[in-house]
Design a protein around this motif. Structure first.
Motif, PDB file in Angstrom:
ATOM      1  N   ARG A 198       0.857  -1.195   0.000  1.00  0.00           N
ATOM      2  CA  ARG A 198       0.000   0.000   0.000  1.00  0.00           C
ATOM      3  C   ARG A 198       0.883   1.231   0.000  1.00  0.00           C
ATOM      4  O   ARG A 198       1.733   1.402   0.871  1.00  0.00           O
ATOM      5  CB  ARG A 198      -0.911  -0.006   1.242  1.00  0.00           C
ATOM      6  CG  ARG A 198      -1.879   1.168   1.333  1.00  0.00           C
ATOM      7  CD  ARG A 198      -2.631   1.103   2.657  1.00  0.00           C
ATOM      8  NE  ARG A 198      -3.678   2.093   2.756  1.00  0.00           N
ATOM      9  CZ  ARG A 198      -3.517   3.333   3.181  1.00  0.00           C
ATOM     10  NH1 ARG A 198      -2.300   3.737   3.556  1.00  0.00           N
ATOM     11  NH2 ARG A 198      -4.532   4.179   3.253  1.00  0.00           N
ATOM     12  N   GLU A 199       0.706   2.076  -0.978  1.00  0.00           N
ATOM     13  CA  GLU A 199       1.469   3.307  -1.076  1.00  0.00           C
ATOM     14  C   GLU A 199       1.003   4.302   0.005  1.00  0.00           C
ATOM     15  O   GLU A 199      -0.112   4.187   0.533  1.00  0.00           O
ATOM     16  CB  GLU A 199       1.299   3.936  -2.461  1.00  0.00           C
ATOM     17  CG  GLU A 199       1.849   3.079  -3.596  1.00  0.00           C
ATOM     18  CD  GLU A 199       3.355   2.904  -3.506  1.00  0.00           C
ATOM     19  OE1 GLU A 199       4.081   3.889  -3.702  1.00  0.00           O
ATOM     20  OE2 GLU A 199       3.790   1.772  -3.234  1.00  0.00           O
ATOM     21  N   PRO A 200       1.849   5.293   0.343  1.00  0.00           N
ATOM     22  CA  PRO A 200       1.442   6.276   1.365  1.00  0.00           C
ATOM     23  C   PRO A 200       0.143   6.994   1.034  1.00  0.00           C
ATOM     24  O   PRO A 200      -0.583   7.388   1.947  1.00  0.00           O
ATOM     25  CB  PRO A 200       2.625   7.248   1.394  1.00  0.00           C
ATOM     26  CG  PRO A 200       3.793   6.435   0.940  1.00  0.00           C
ATOM     27  CD  PRO A 200       3.246   5.491  -0.081  1.00  0.00           C
ATOM     28  N   ASP A 201      -0.174   7.149  -0.252  1.00  0.00           N
ATOM     29  CA  ASP A 201      -1.426   7.820  -0.620  1.00  0.00           C
ATOM     30  C   ASP A 201      -2.600   6.852  -0.705  1.00  0.00           C
ATOM     31  O   ASP A 201      -3.690   7.244  -1.124  1.00  0.00           O
ATOM     32  CB  ASP A 201      -1.265   8.570  -1.947  1.00  0.00           C
ATOM     33  CG  ASP A 201      -0.826   7.652  -3.082  1.00  0.00           C
ATOM     34  OD1 ASP A 201      -0.745   6.420  -2.869  1.00  0.00           O
ATOM     35  OD2 ASP A 201      -0.551   8.164  -4.181  1.00  0.00           O
ATOM     36  N   GLY A 202      -2.413   5.606  -0.307  1.00  0.00           N
ATOM     37  CA  GLY A 202      -3.496   4.635  -0.267  1.00  0.00           C
ATOM     38  C   GLY A 202      -3.616   3.751  -1.489  1.00  0.00           C
ATOM     39  O   GLY A 202      -4.452   2.845  -1.508  1.00  0.00           O
TER      40      GLY A 202
END
Length: 851
Positions: A198-202
């Motif tokens: 999961r990337e930091p931006d979701g």
């Protein structure tokens, strides 16, 4: 070697070098590698020359089957050409199911034996594999290891070669497919599931395995060819109850097509040919990127109700938003150090830096596990000056009279001690060699994986695999320490990771209609650290008594900086899906890992039988099952008299998960990004001159001469913009050898620092600064009422004057010192710094003290 690092086909000048296979630059990581057996038994260099049409006058040959052509050393392993790849990807939130069909063709003029290799990522599992040609069909079947099948026929030497020659550790699925005639094709069909990061931006990040996309430039006898000799058809179906908002990729995509009115499902495909210069990456964005999400996957209608595959599965993603911590401030956490006595003999300085770098507010304890399983303290104590001083005093004589012990007993002792409330537990395990009871150690850590993280450090190659396993299982980091001088750098880098803040006291609660209950497979983690996300699998059992209720409710609770946080989310009880069961298969993998410790501990046969049952049902391998390749001829055989059709005669072939016996271990440093050409040559070229500078240090009586004389020439380090961090760690250790007096001074200064970050005005500090104690006291500004403030400013100024040596080592120590100064006397710091710069002949800027 195979399936890890990108290199072209390399031919070495020296027979003593280890030859390197062609890798991604000449095909995919998991290509069909040809084991040219006819060439191995060929003893004539002329025959080798005729087979490949190579020009050359001088030949050499060794008994391993490798041949030297002049200055070229080449291994008789070559890839079969990939003609086409058809890939279908199903992504639901942060889980992916991949189905691929690969067609390979033998374009050589000789029949060859074929080995298929598919490297497995840490969150990837194959559940179906088969290959078919005109002659035979090969199917990978899971079986209980207790069964004793007939011995597989031939091809084992290929798997042994692959295992032994790998430079990096890791798992790979390998299957020997037999002989492929010239011009013949083989069609490989495989399916696998994987958890997505999961990337930091979701966003959910999916990267297509290079086996399915051999994009890199091909090399043919070191001649570059820009044409890709295969076609790729990629289709991705996307699903989330939160709605698919957007899709981004580093390749051309067709327009996003929604297949549901609420945008909960969508589809996208590869447009045109893929680019050659990078992996194919897909970012899928969903609506409401909150800290928690839940996707419900329906069960298999053909599986019995109540079974793992038969009941619905909730895929839960936990990703709390955790702000960055301010370095040097008070911080919660329990840090337990498990030290091999060999570590204590050779790395007292590293332990000093480690303990001094801990923040106020945390708890700590130390175990010397080769001597005793009892810690310096009966349980972790608060990090204070008195406790730290007592710990440092007791380390050399810890437990020598309490008998012999080992790592396993020590771990059990740690797990049996209570954990301070709201202080996430993290273990730092140091291993000089491979400890006994490896399986029991791994099982013990696995049993408690939800309650802590492990940062493991090994000093020998034989313990690398265990170090990686412990870190991987608990979400920590592993590092291989190659020398005493680089140990402090490696350990402190990992400590910085461990000091990231965490959501503590994580709990999940469920509200469901009467008759339904939820089982979280593998349990819920007690802490979630910044930058981490946890994917949990919760199965819904039972039959709802009230069928009018269409939704369930899940509540996430945790504590962050002493504040309670609550998230609530609804999910449907009548799930939809494509029936591919990606979540169920990954849940099976999770559940089998939970059953492993129970099986190893000898708590009956039930856990083992349960794990085997789940493995055979789901198709996901476990420690108690193994693959066997079943080869069935495609051509029928007829009796002459009387006329009758014989059933196909099956045979067994090598097919298994291969553990590549690499010697390197991933570390807490990021992977190598770019190494400027010739930088190692520059280091070697500067070595003699720098050594001469070091030799002249003793002859320089003036204060500060060491740092000035030892400063590396700018051309050497200005080129080190992006260097492999592990290599940089080793390079930094060379700096310590270049200037050993500076290293000793730094260690003396660190030893004098208090737990709160301050220094006392003492003769020891004056000795490190090489300034007379009376002069230091006489130069203290009149505005300063507390001598320790003046002493701490001097110490920080001295460290920054030599920051080319101490920046990585003393970053945490300096942050504590500055925090302490800012809490004591902000108004006095300007004058203190100005006087300190004058006294020490430095030019440290006020920004260092947050001014």
């Amino acid at each position: 070697m195979l399936g890890v690092e990108s290199r072209p086909l390399q031919c070495r000048d020296t027979p003593g070098d280890n030859p390197v296979l062609m890798n991604r630059d000449s095909g995919p990581l998991g290509l069909l590698w040809l084991y040219m057996k006819n060439l191995l038994v060929c003893r004539s260099p002329e025959m080798w020359h005729q087979s490949f049409g190579l020009l050359g006058k001088s030949y050499a040959h060794d008994t391993t089957g490798s041949f030297f052509l002049g200055k070229w050393l080449c291994i008789p392993l070559y890839p079969v050409s990939l003609c086409s790849a058809v890939v279908d990807v199903a992504i639901q939130d942060y889980v992916a199911d991949v189905a691929a069909e690969l067609i390979y063709q033998n374009k050589s003029q000789t029949s060859t034996e074929v080995l298929f290799v598919f490297p497995l990522g840490p969150h990837m599992a194959i559940y179906s594999f088969q290959a078919r040609s005109e002659d035979a069909k090969v199917h990978a079947v899971l079986q209980d290891e207790v069964q004793q099948p007939h011995e597989a026929t031939g091809g084992w030497e290929n798997l042994e070669y692959l295992r032994d020659q790998s430079e990096y550790p890791g798992e790979a699925f390998a299957c020997f497919l037999g002989t492929l005639s010239p011009g013949r094709e083989v069609v490989v069909t495989l399916r696998y599931v994987q958890e997505l990061p999961r990337e930091p931006d979701g966003a959910a990040r999916f990267v297509l395995s290079p086996t399915l996309n051999p994009y890199r430039t091909h090399y043919v006898w070191n001649c570059r060819t820009s044409k890709l000799h295969y076609s790729l058809l990629l289709t991705a179906s996307l699903q989330s109850p939160r709605g698919v908002v957007n899709v981004q990729a580093n390749f051309a995509l067709t327009p996003l097509i929604y297949t549901a009115q609420d945008h909960s499902t969508a589809q996208v495909s590869l447009a045109g040919s893929p680019q050659r210069h990078h992996d194919l990456e897909l970012l899928v964005y969903y609506g409401d990127p909150s800290a928690v999400s839940a996707v419900v996957e329906k069960g298999d209608p053909e599986a019995p109700p109540g079974s793992l595959l038969g009941d619905p599965m909730v895929l839960v993603t936990l990703a709390p938003s955790i702000p960055e911590a301010v370095p040097g401030q008070r911080q919660s956490g329990e840090f337990i150090f498990l030290l091999n006595t060999t570590f204590l003999e050779h790395a007292q300085d590293s332990l000093l830096f480690l303990l001094k770098s801990l923040p106020l507010g945390c708890y700590f304890n130390i175990y010397c596990y080769e001597e005793t399983s009892v810690g310096i303290y009966s349980q972790s104590v608060e990090y204070t000056q008195d406790n730290l001083t007592e710990a440092m005093r007791r380390i050399p004589s810890t437990g020598s009279s309490l008998g012999d012990s080992n790592l396993l007993e020590t771990l059990r002792s740690v797990y049996n001690t209570p954990r301070p409330h709201r202080h996430p537990r993290q273990l730092f395990i140091f291993m000089a060699g491979l400890p006994p009871d490896v399986e029991a150690i791994a099982a013990e850590v696995c049993r408690h994986r939800n309650s802590h993280r492990c940062f493991s450090f090994c000093f020998s190659e034989d313990s690398a695999a265990l170090a990686m396993a412990l870190a991987k299982e608990t979400g920590g980091e592993a590092a291989y320490v190659s020398s005493d001088s680089s140990m402090s750098l490696v350990v402190l880098k990992c400590l910085k990771q461990a000091l990231k803040p965490a959501a503590e006291g994580v709990s999940l609660s469920w509200t469901l209609p009467r008759g339904l209950e939820v089982e979280v497979l593998g349990g819920t983690p007690q802490s979630i650290f910044q930058g981490q996300h946890n994917l949990l699998y919760a199965q819904i059992h039972g039959q709802a008594q009230d069928t009018t209720v269409a939704k369930g409710v899940m509540t996430l609770q945790y504590s962050l900086d002493g504040q309670d946080v609550t998230y609530t989310i609804e999910f449907p009880l009548c799930p939809q899906g494509d029936g591919r069961l990606a979540g169920h298969r990954l849940a099976a993998r999770c559940l089998m890992k939970r059953l492993l410790p129970e099986s190893v501990s000898g708590s009956g046969e039930e856990p083992r039988h349960r794990a085997v049952e789940i493995s055979l049902t789901s198709g996901i391998i476990c420690p108690f099952t193994s693959y066997v390749g079943v080869r069935t001829p495609q051509r029928v055989t007829w009796y002459q008299r009387p006329l009758a059709l014989l059933p196909p005669r099956q045979s067994l072939i090598p097919c298994q998960i291969v553990e590549l016996r690499g010697s390197r271990i991933s570390s807490c440093y990021p992977k190598s990004i770019w190494v400027p050409p010739g930088w190692l040559t520059a280091v070697r070229a500067s070595w003699l001159a720098l050594r001469q500078l070091t030799h002249d240090i003793a002859a320089l009586p003036q204060r500060g001469a060491c740092s000035k004389a030892c400063k590396p020439p700018p051309p050497l380090f200005s080129s080190l913009k992006y260097v492999d961090r592990m290599e940089f760690g080793l390079c930094s250790s060379i700096l310590w050898r270049w200037c050993p007096e500076a290293a000793a001074k730094c260690q003396e200064l660190v030893a004098l620092q208090n737990a709160d970050g301050s220094w006392a005005l003492s003769s020891g500090l004056a000795s490190v600064l090489e300034v007379d104690e009376d002069e230091i006291k006489g130069k203290m500004p009149d505005e300063v009422m507390e001598p320790s403030i003046w002493a701490t400013v001097l110490a920080v100024t001295w460290l920054h004057r030599h920051d080319e040596y101490y920046q990585d080592l003393c970053e945490l120590l300096e942050a504590k010192a500055v925090t302490w100064l800012c809490s004591q006397a902000v108004s006095q710091l300007d004058k203190c710094l100005e006087t300190a710069n004058t006294l020490l002949g430095s030019s440290v800027k006020p920004s260092v003290f947050r001014l």
